[in-house]
Enzyme design. Structure first.
Site, short mmCIF file in Angstrom:
data_model
loop_
_atom_site.label_atom_id
_atom_site.label_comp_id
_atom_site.label_asym_id
_atom_site.label_seq_id
_atom_site.Cartn_x
_atom_site.Cartn_y
_atom_site.Cartn_z
N GLU A 306 -2.50 -8.04 1.95
CA GLU A 306 -2.41 -8.98 0.82
C GLU A 306 -2.19 -10.40 1.32
O GLU A 306 -2.89 -11.34 0.90
CB GLU A 306 -1.26 -8.56 -0.09
CG GLU A 306 -0.99 -9.52 -1.23
CD GLU A 306 -2.16 -9.61 -2.18
OE1 GLU A 306 -2.78 -10.69 -2.24
OE2 GLU A 306 -2.47 -8.62 -2.85
N ASP A 310 -4.88 -13.64 0.98
CA ASP A 310 -4.54 -14.86 0.24
C ASP A 310 -4.64 -16.10 1.12
O ASP A 310 -5.24 -17.11 0.73
CB ASP A 310 -3.12 -14.75 -0.33
CG ASP A 310 -2.98 -13.66 -1.37
OD1 ASP A 310 -4.01 -13.09 -1.78
OD2 ASP A 310 -1.84 -13.38 -1.77
N SER A 523 -6.28 -10.00 -6.82
CA SER A 523 -5.50 -10.74 -5.83
C SER A 523 -6.41 -11.49 -4.87
O SER A 523 -5.96 -12.39 -4.17
CB SER A 523 -4.59 -9.80 -5.04
OG SER A 523 -5.33 -8.75 -4.52
#
Length: 609
Positions: A306, A310, A523
């Site tokens: 994650e 990002d 995400s």
């Protein structure tokens, strides 16, 4: 003071005595306890497993009333309204704090209550505006102060264990002076929203497919065919029409990514990503900031998918704009023998408190974490949402992933997960928090080229927050297309609709633990859209204008003309239903659409002061 309590307790244990602490006494004005907040029962999926040790330390956060938040909100909407004369005139940190500081009599009453329970000023941690006060307190003392009993609760599916209660009370004289205290009744599980996808053939999907209603934009003919199967920085630049734009005043601009739950952004992986997709950025980095003891573990096996996703895409799109990555300590599982202080708060609260205390905050911040709204007590959700409004008033654009469960759990089969936790156990769609907060920009997901909606894209209507005026026309237009009676009682049509916008959400090529990998989810969509907003800020700053700040009023009033309306694709299944479809205009799966940078630049930078 609290250290003394713990030493006293340890001594009493050794000699076999019961717990004993000073108390205000039966005649005290604090003895008249009345329930402040309660749950009818623990949320579905949580099982009571025992009692915590009496000296287990809880970090209680006490929210005091904010004296003039409604006026702050008026300022926020004025400075975010592109047709208002005050557009872009953001407030300072000190001005915002003046609006949200608690009334002096509330502060006095809460201070007196804490003092009566043995707390001195040195034991208290206050927010800059003093609207929050935090204390570390042994469970047994917390139980006395709040007229409650804490228990250990285990999440059946994950095995996570929390120390929580289903009800707490306060002295009657304090109800008007304390909005909320947590952790008490909050059983939320704070999770990243990314998933690695292995796509089946379209024919095997449980979601329904709706063909787009208009011809594809001719410019998409120039998009590299490989972008249909793998998304790279180059693909996003082509899809979202950046036209080779290079940041003009990066030194005046800024972008940030939040990281939680021991999700570590790995610098070696970032270098490999840059070598693969942004050669000019090789050997560049970002500012690392620790919040509440958040770590920066750089071992290969500690890299977080994650965090890498990002950082790599948000910072890759905006290079060489100065970038920040916050690592906020997570909510560790409770250990029965743990007696030292531990972080029992929701990381959102810790992060936003920290950032609000800073003089300078990045202009664009993307967060790819969320949870079902109903798992966050409404009073607490509102206070966190109001904190996001404070950042918006200071000129910060906050973007949140809309969720990866469609309208609920992402399943076309009925599920216990889509049940209300208010005691009725009724089937209900599950809106996402914080995406449903009206002061943030929620980002849904798309897939394929030309773009269509993706079936996991979270979307729907908040049960906590009413629909804000800035989206009335767009959402009402959508609701008129919904067949009468469809999903009756499954959602709140008067609630804040989300997402607001969308971006690609599948097959992002990242580098993870030294190797390339494919990952997706909303995400991925949020940092991608955040990158485009950062470039728009650069274009405004280069003209001597302010950053965009809170985006939504401008997007719904003018910016929609610079978005690619997604009119077809896969429905966002969930809770035993097919969910919603993408359609012309706003819809609760792709919002108003995906960005066209050059069009948005004309609308929001060149022609908007």
């Amino acid at each position: 003071m609290i250290a003394a309590y713990r030493k006293l307790f340890a001594l009493l244990l050794l000699v076999g005595h019961a717990w004993a602490i000073p108390s205000p006494g039966a005649s005290s004005p604090y003895a008249d306890l009345k329930v402040k907040e309660s749950l009818r029962q623990a949320p579905s999926g949580w099982t009571l497993v025992g009692e915590p040790p009496a000296d287990h330390i809880i970090s209680l956060r006490i929210g005091l009333p904010q004296s003039n938040f409604e006026t702050l909100k008026e300022h926020l909407f004025q400075i975010s309204d592109p047709d208002h004369e005050r557009y872009g005139q953001h407030l300072s940190k000190e001005e915002v704090e003046e609006f949200v500081k608690p009334p002096s009599h509330s502060l006095d009453k809460v201070n007196a209550w804490l003092k009566a329970h043995g707390f001195a000023e040195v034991d208290l941690e206050r927010s800059p505006a003093k609207d929050w006060v935090s204390i570390k307190v042994p469970v047994k003392l917390a139980e006395e102060m709040l007229g409650t009993t804490y228990n250990m609760w285990k999440h059946d599916e994950s095995g996570d264990t929390l120390v929580r209660t289903t009800s707490y009370s306060l002295p009657s004289s304090l109800h008007a002076h304390i909005d909320v205290i947590q952790p008490t009744t909050m059983f939320s599980r704070f999770n990243p929203l990314s998933t690695t996808f292995h796509w089946p053939d379209a024919a095997s999907r449980s979601a329904t497919y709706k063909a787009p209603t208009r011809a594809s934009d001719a410019r998409l003919a120039a998009v590299d065919p490989s972008c249909s199967s793998t998304i790279t920085i180059k693909c996003l630049q082509q899809l979202y029409n950046t036209g080779g734009y290079v940041p003009q005043v990066p030194e005046k601009n800024s972008v940030g990514i939040t990281g939680y739950l021991e999700q570590f952004a790995n610098l070696n992986d970032l270098k490999l990503f840059y070598q693969d997709q942004v050669p000019n950025a090789v050997n560049s980095s970002y500012e690392f900031v620790s919040v509440k003891g958040g770590l920066n573990n750089q071992t290969t096996n500690s890299a977080g998918a994650e965090a890498n996703l990002d950082v790599q895409f948000a910072f890759g799109l905006t290079f060489p704009t100065p970038a920040t990555f916050w690592s906020t300590a997570g909510r560790p599982p409770f250990l029965p023998d743990l007696t030292t202080p531990s972080n029992t708060n929701e990381p959102y609260g810790d992060w936003v408190d920290f950032v609000l205390a800073q003089e300078k905050v990045p202009y664009v911040i993307s967060t790819s974490y969320g949870e079902p709204e109903q798992t966050v007590p409404e009073a607490y959700a509102r206070r966190v949402c109001d904190s996001f409004a404070q950042l918006g008033a200071r000129g910060v654009s906050l973007l949140f992933s809309s969720g990866d469960g469609g309208v609920g759990d992402g399943s076309s089969s009925a599920s216990h997960r889509c049940k209300t936790n208010d005691g009725r156990n009724a089937t209900r769609f599950l809106p996402t928090f914080p995406a449903g907060c009206p002061y943030v920009t929620a980002v849904g997901g798309t897939t394929e080229v030309p773009e269509v909606s993706v079936d996991f894209s979270g979307g729907g209507f908040s049960d906590y927050f009413p629909r804000p005026a800035y989206q009335d026309d767009s959402v009402n237009a959508f609701l008129k297309t919904v067949p009468s009676g469809l999903y009756k009682d499954l959602y709140n049509p008067a609630g804040r609709g989300f997402p607001d916008v969308a971006a690609q959400g599948t097959s992002f090529r990242i580098f993870y633990r030294g190797r390339s990998a494919s990952i997706g989810g909303t995400s991925a969509s949020s940092p991608a859209f955040a990158g485009i907003v950062t470039l728009l800020n650069d274009a405004r700053l280069a003209q001597g204008k302010s950053p965009l700040g809170f985006l939504n009023p401008a997007i719904y009033a003018k910016g929609y003309a610079g978005l690619n309306d997604i009119t077809g694709g896969y429905s966002n299944v969930g809770c035993g239903t097919k969910g919603f479809n993408a359609t012309a205009g706003w819809d609760p799966i792709t919002g108003l659409g995906t960005p066209d940078f050059l069009k948005l630049k004309t609308i929001l930078a060149d022609n908007l002061d």
